[in-house]
Design a protein around this motif. Sequence first.
Motif, short mmCIF file in Angstrom:
data_model
loop_
_atom_site.label_atom_id
_atom_site.label_comp_id
_atom_site.label_asym_id
_atom_site.label_seq_id
_atom_site.Cartn_x
_atom_site.Cartn_y
_atom_site.Cartn_z
N CYS A 210 -34.48 -54.27 74.64
CA CYS A 210 -34.84 -52.93 75.13
C CYS A 210 -36.33 -52.66 75.00
O CYS A 210 -36.90 -52.87 73.93
CB CYS A 210 -34.05 -51.87 74.35
N LEU A 211 -36.93 -52.20 76.08
CA LEU A 211 -38.28 -51.67 76.01
C LEU A 211 -38.24 -50.35 75.27
O LEU A 211 -37.34 -49.53 75.50
CB LEU A 211 -38.83 -51.44 77.42
N ALA A 225 -39.88 -54.08 92.63
CA ALA A 225 -38.71 -54.96 92.63
C ALA A 225 -37.47 -54.25 92.09
O ALA A 225 -36.34 -54.55 92.50
CB ALA A 225 -39.00 -56.20 91.79
N LEU A 226 -37.68 -53.28 91.20
CA LEU A 226 -36.55 -52.52 90.64
C LEU A 226 -36.14 -51.35 91.52
O LEU A 226 -35.28 -50.55 91.14
CB LEU A 226 -36.92 -51.99 89.24
N GLY A 227 -36.73 -51.25 92.70
CA GLY A 227 -36.38 -50.19 93.62
C GLY A 227 -37.25 -48.96 93.51
O GLY A 227 -36.93 -47.92 94.09
N GLY A 228 -38.32 -49.04 92.72
CA GLY A 228 -39.24 -47.92 92.60
C GLY A 228 -38.69 -46.74 91.83
O GLY A 228 -39.18 -45.61 91.97
N ARG A 229 -37.73 -46.98 90.97
CA ARG A 229 -37.15 -45.90 90.19
C ARG A 229 -36.39 -46.48 89.00
O ARG A 229 -36.07 -47.68 88.98
CB ARG A 229 -36.22 -45.03 91.03
N THR A 241 -33.53 -50.80 82.52
CA THR A 241 -34.77 -51.29 83.10
C THR A 241 -35.17 -52.63 82.49
O THR A 241 -35.64 -53.54 83.18
CB THR A 241 -35.90 -50.26 82.89
N THR A 242 -34.99 -52.76 81.17
CA THR A 242 -35.31 -54.01 80.49
C THR A 242 -34.46 -55.16 81.01
O THR A 242 -34.97 -56.25 81.30
CB THR A 242 -35.09 -53.86 78.97
N PHE A 243 -33.16 -54.93 81.12
CA PHE A 243 -32.25 -55.97 81.62
C PHE A 243 -32.59 -56.33 83.06
O PHE A 243 -32.66 -57.51 83.42
CB PHE A 243 -30.81 -55.49 81.51
#
Length: 492
Positions: A210-211, A225-229, A241-243
């Motif tokens: 975990c961040l 890459a994460l979809g901007g959210r 988000t970390t995963f």
Amino acid sequence: MLQWIGVIVCVALALSGLVPVVAAAATFVVIPFHAWINHYKKAAPYLPRVAIIVPAWNEGAVIGASIDRLMKLDYPLEALRIYVVDDASTDDTPDVVRAKAEQYPGNVFLLRRDQGGQGKARTLNHGIERVLAEDWMEALLIMDADVIYLPDSLRRMTRHLADPEVGAVSAYIREGSRDRNYLTKFISTEYVLSQPAARRAQNVLGAQACLAGGAQLHSRENLVALGGRVDTSTLAEDTITTFETQLHGKRVVFEPHAHVLAEEPRAIDGLWKQRLRWARGNVSVTARYAKIWFRPSRVHNLGGWSFGIVWFSLWLLPLIMIASSIGLAGLLFLQAPFAAQVFRVLWISAALAYLFVLILGSATDGATTRKELGSVILFPGIINMIVMLVALFPSLLLVWLPGAFGVVLDESTLFALTLAIYIWIPFSMVGAWLARRAERTRAGRWLAPALIYLAGYGSLLCAITFDSYLKELAGAEARWDKTEKVGRVAAS
């Protein structure tokens, strides 16, 4: 025959208690390898244009000082922009931020949400959408409104983004209150063990759990890459988000030398609400990523056996504690001749692992552990320490010591005392729960700390995790309960 089946089952249940013990010790064994297995070889001086997103709801007491501290970072001001996303605050938060925007033109911006109370993730997304719409930002720092970044912290984090394989970087969150009480001292000790210690090990193993929610730095490429959210479906947007960063093939790095000071709860009730939110979020994470557990991959290390065992041994720790105690009690009632030996193996292993974890973990932040030495020593709880001594010296404490005071324990009394020792661990969680209840009474000022000192801070965390099981089974609403902050953090 049935009795032997019962004995085998009880032995298996009892020895399940070794899983978290071995997992913790094994994790800390790899920490010294961080001297050689780390990301510093690929890090380099790098000062990208950083947009800082600060979600804020009724943070008028702390937001001004936080902005001032950010403007004093050892970082080029022309490469720094602060976006405070006001979540429809009802205090003077917007006014404070507007004043700071006038004081620091071009560096501080207020983004106001008209509809608030939808959780931190939606507040963050409001700001992320704004900064991604512009081409200026090269990296994004997500932080909390009350935390204080030490001057060199951001520079230490951004150097890892010089490596295009790194998607995100996290810092070391330290408890930084000026006037610490018994609970914040325990939290400070916990953070030493879980961050500069355990996250160093995760750097070595190549998988971060975990961040830190108040200190996560992302490259622009990673955010896109994460979809901007960030995820809004759970209470664990930072873990999701970390995963996802790692599942997309990017590396997540923990930077132990970037220190961020935070104000933590001073009361059990506040800590309970905060950690319950975290624990329920982890339930969602565990279920969402069911297909990756214990399935090694060339893209990421989240599916490795080492990471999975550590994750589940922590997530299921209360159930493991209960199962192990049931196994010991079963062996006692079945009159298994080796019940005492199984008990001693468990508790001597736990004592040795605890000493190893404590000594090695404390070495990663010697200044904090020296300051909180009393909390370090009492971290496991006084009764748990007594049980460890019983495991080490059973005859001395159960036979010789009572005899020295002229007390001879008959067979039934000795059996009852042994049973109480065997099943103490689950009841330590009850003691922690009682501490929360006691805190609300007139005697709570002294009774609640006394119960935590007896039961142990770890038992308090386990009780909260167990409560998360009950809340999930009951289908209780998962709510975002904001932790109250009043500006107790000191930048030293």
